[in-house]
Design a protein around this motif. Structure first.
Motif, mmCIF file in Angstrom:
data_model
loop_
_atom_site.group_PDB
_atom_site.id
_atom_site.type_symbol
_atom_site.label_atom_id
_atom_site.label_comp_id
_atom_site.label_asym_id
_atom_site.label_seq_id
_atom_site.Cartn_x
_atom_site.Cartn_y
_atom_site.Cartn_z
ATOM 1 N N ILE A 259 2.656 24.256 -17.925
ATOM 2 C CA ILE A 259 3.337 22.868 -18.578
ATOM 3 C C ILE A 259 3.200 21.804 -17.772
ATOM 4 O O ILE A 259 2.928 20.668 -18.463
ATOM 5 C CB ILE A 259 4.986 23.281 -18.615
ATOM 6 N N LEU A 260 2.852 21.707 -16.373
ATOM 7 C CA LEU A 260 2.470 20.635 -15.934
ATOM 8 C C LEU A 260 1.191 20.336 -15.955
ATOM 9 O O LEU A 260 0.740 19.103 -15.942
ATOM 10 C CB LEU A 260 2.723 20.793 -14.265
ATOM 11 N N SER A 261 0.165 21.423 -16.387
ATOM 12 C CA SER A 261 -1.261 20.997 -16.629
ATOM 13 C C SER A 261 -0.976 20.283 -17.968
ATOM 14 O O SER A 261 -1.959 19.312 -18.354
ATOM 15 C CB SER A 261 -1.975 22.088 -16.798
ATOM 16 N N ILE A 262 -0.078 20.777 -18.936
ATOM 17 C CA ILE A 262 0.030 19.952 -20.410
ATOM 18 C C ILE A 262 0.350 18.397 -19.998
ATOM 19 O O ILE A 262 -0.158 17.470 -20.479
ATOM 20 C CB ILE A 262 0.998 20.739 -21.387
ATOM 21 N N VAL A 263 1.307 18.462 -19.180
ATOM 22 C CA VAL A 263 1.982 17.052 -18.763
ATOM 23 C C VAL A 263 0.801 16.026 -18.058
ATOM 24 O O VAL A 263 0.577 14.996 -18.382
ATOM 25 C CB VAL A 263 3.287 17.137 -17.963
ATOM 26 N N GLU A 287 6.258 17.418 -27.868
ATOM 27 C CA GLU A 287 6.370 18.548 -28.880
ATOM 28 C C GLU A 287 5.680 19.604 -28.642
ATOM 29 O O GLU A 287 6.063 20.953 -28.789
ATOM 30 C CB GLU A 287 5.496 18.081 -30.218
ATOM 31 N N ASN A 288 4.466 19.943 -27.924
ATOM 32 C CA ASN A 288 3.719 21.118 -27.560
ATOM 33 C C ASN A 288 4.424 21.642 -26.454
ATOM 34 O O ASN A 288 4.534 22.921 -26.525
ATOM 35 C CB ASN A 288 2.487 20.942 -27.236
ATOM 36 N N ILE A 289 5.328 21.143 -25.657
ATOM 37 C CA ILE A 289 6.064 21.736 -24.652
ATOM 38 C C ILE A 289 7.313 22.329 -25.225
ATOM 39 O O ILE A 289 7.698 23.677 -24.797
ATOM 40 C CB ILE A 289 6.505 20.623 -23.448
ATOM 41 N N GLY A 290 7.659 21.764 -26.228
ATOM 42 C CA GLY A 290 9.064 21.998 -26.896
ATOM 43 C C GLY A 290 8.444 23.638 -27.858
ATOM 44 O O GLY A 290 9.396 24.341 -27.692
ATOM 45 N N GLU A 291 7.289 23.383 -28.263
ATOM 46 C CA GLU A 291 7.055 24.802 -29.016
ATOM 47 C C GLU A 291 7.094 26.044 -27.927
ATOM 48 O O GLU A 291 7.190 27.130 -28.446
ATOM 49 C CB GLU A 291 5.718 24.501 -29.657
ATOM 50 N N LEU A 292 6.223 25.598 -26.884
ATOM 51 C CA LEU A 292 6.049 26.786 -25.759
ATOM 52 C C LEU A 292 7.626 27.315 -25.380
ATOM 53 O O LEU A 292 7.762 28.615 -25.378
ATOM 54 C CB LEU A 292 5.254 26.228 -24.508
ATOM 55 N N LEU A 293 8.532 26.348 -25.167
ATOM 56 C CA LEU A 293 9.984 26.794 -24.938
ATOM 57 C C LEU A 293 10.709 27.462 -25.946
ATOM 58 O O LEU A 293 11.445 28.358 -25.732
ATOM 59 C CB LEU A 293 10.728 25.535 -24.257
#
Length: 368
Positions: A259-263, A287-293
């Motif tokens: 997630i930190l890499s995405i951020v 949005e993509n972090i929300g999908e992961l969670l």
């Protein structure tokens, strides 16, 4: 009738060095390596203590099955792969396999094809004779693991757990039953090999066999520290931020590497690599972090959703009785206990001194 047949039971005893008669005195020669879809972990940051602990479990304590479990993106796959790289000279054969299907709407690899692949690689024969029936295939694999020191890494094990995967028209429940039976045999049967699982969920099939002094153990993978994340992101480019901003960033995402890499990519592309600019726009859960969670939170029961909502609004951990007082009276003590076990197995809650708290990243997701 089940395709598995009757299962055998093995009595567990605490492991002592004297009880291990199958271990070879020196590292095997001419190792056979099949890395499958293992990731490139040449850029690997932190995890020194975790690696030393796991190497002790494998090489000194001779654990036969270890589960690395944790929330999505926390680094289970990379940790298992780096561990395998470091210990593989001690094994005659190494096989690394991912159990993740090509999409959530697809079923995992049929069990018969999966176990045939393992037998082919572990047997050492060009064209081994493989029996037709599932139970016989499992026995053949277990015999190989008893007579030869092998290392098997199974990634994304949650994909073959029936309670963690969606019901689909193509889903073959007999395959899930076969995978479950194999996990039980790998945990409870005596053999000289080592199996390392990674999973978002601690499999219930092996929980009865886990113990600090037994040869089946479980390891909850946590987030990385600030220095480790900074070192990891250096490979992506240069970022501007104060020490406090770096700590805020890592704490908010609980040190989750994926997630930190995405951020970090978002900060680079849209905020000129500045942590200050990023925090000023309140875009912490994309949005993509929300999908992961959402993948981690999928298929939660009503009691589980209520528990998460309660813990997300608390400033301090709650005891069992305190948590129950915040819930609807219709949720019994037994239901609460079972649901807490369900959430803990999915790394959604932490327990410390009989107090329950929600995973920090999940708190931020629900309150953002």
């Amino acid at each position: 009738m089940s395709p598995i047949g009757d299962e055998e039971t093995t009595i567990l005893v605490p492991f002592t060095p004297e009880s291990e008669a199958l271990v070879t005195a020196s590292p095997p020669k001419n190792n056979v390596l099949s890395w499958g879809l293992a990731p490139d972990v040449s850029v690997f940051c932190g995890r020194g203590i975790e690696l030393e602990t796991l190497k002790q479990w494998v090489l000194e304590d001779r654990c036969r099955l270890i589960t690395l479990f944790g929330i999505v993106g926390i680094g289970k796959t990379w940790l298992a792969t780096k561990l395998a790289e470091q210990i593989q000279p001690e094994f005659k054969v190494l096989v690394w396999r991912s159990l993740q299907p090509i999409s959530r709407s697809h079923s995992p690899l049929p069990f018969s094809d999966f176990i045939d692949d393992l037998i082919n690689h572990f047997s050492g024969e060009s064209h081994p004779t493989i029996p037709e029936y599932i139970n016989a295939k499992i026995r053949q694999l277990m015999d190989i693991l008893r007579h030869k020191r092998c290392l098997l890494i199974l990634d994304n094990v949650e994909s073959i757990l029936p309670n963690h995967t969606p019901k689909t028209a193509s889903r073959n429940d007999s395959d899930y039953e076969a995978y479950s039976q194999l996990l039980k045999h790998l945990a409870q049967a005596q053999h000289q090999s080592c199996v390392i699982l990674t999973s978002r969920v601690e499999p219930t099939e092996i929980q009865p066999f886990i113990g600090e002094n037994l040869r089946v153990r479980s390891f909850c993978v946590r987030g990385l520290q600030v220095a480790d994340i900074q070192q990891m992101l250096n490979a992506k480019g240069k970022f501007q931020g104060t020490d406090d901003e770096w700590k805020r960033l890592v704490d908010y995402y609980d040190g989750n590497p994926l997630i930190l890499s995405i951020v970090a990519t978002i900060i680079q592309r849209f905020f000129d690599s500045s942590l200050t600019n990023f925090f000023s726009h309140n875009t912490l859960i994309s949005e993509n972090i929300g999908e992961l969670l959402n993948e981690q939170l999928s298929a939660l029961s009503v009691p589980a959703q209520q528990i998460i909502k309660v813990l997300a609004t608390q400033n301090a951990p709650l005891s069992f009785s305190q948590l129950r007082s915040h819930l609807a009276p219709s949720i019994s003590g037994n239901t609460l206990l079972g649901t807490l076990a369900f959430l803990k197995a999915r790394s959604l809650i932490y327990t410390t001194s009989a107090l329950f708290s929600l995973h920090p990243l999940i708190v931020n997701y629900f309150t953002s």
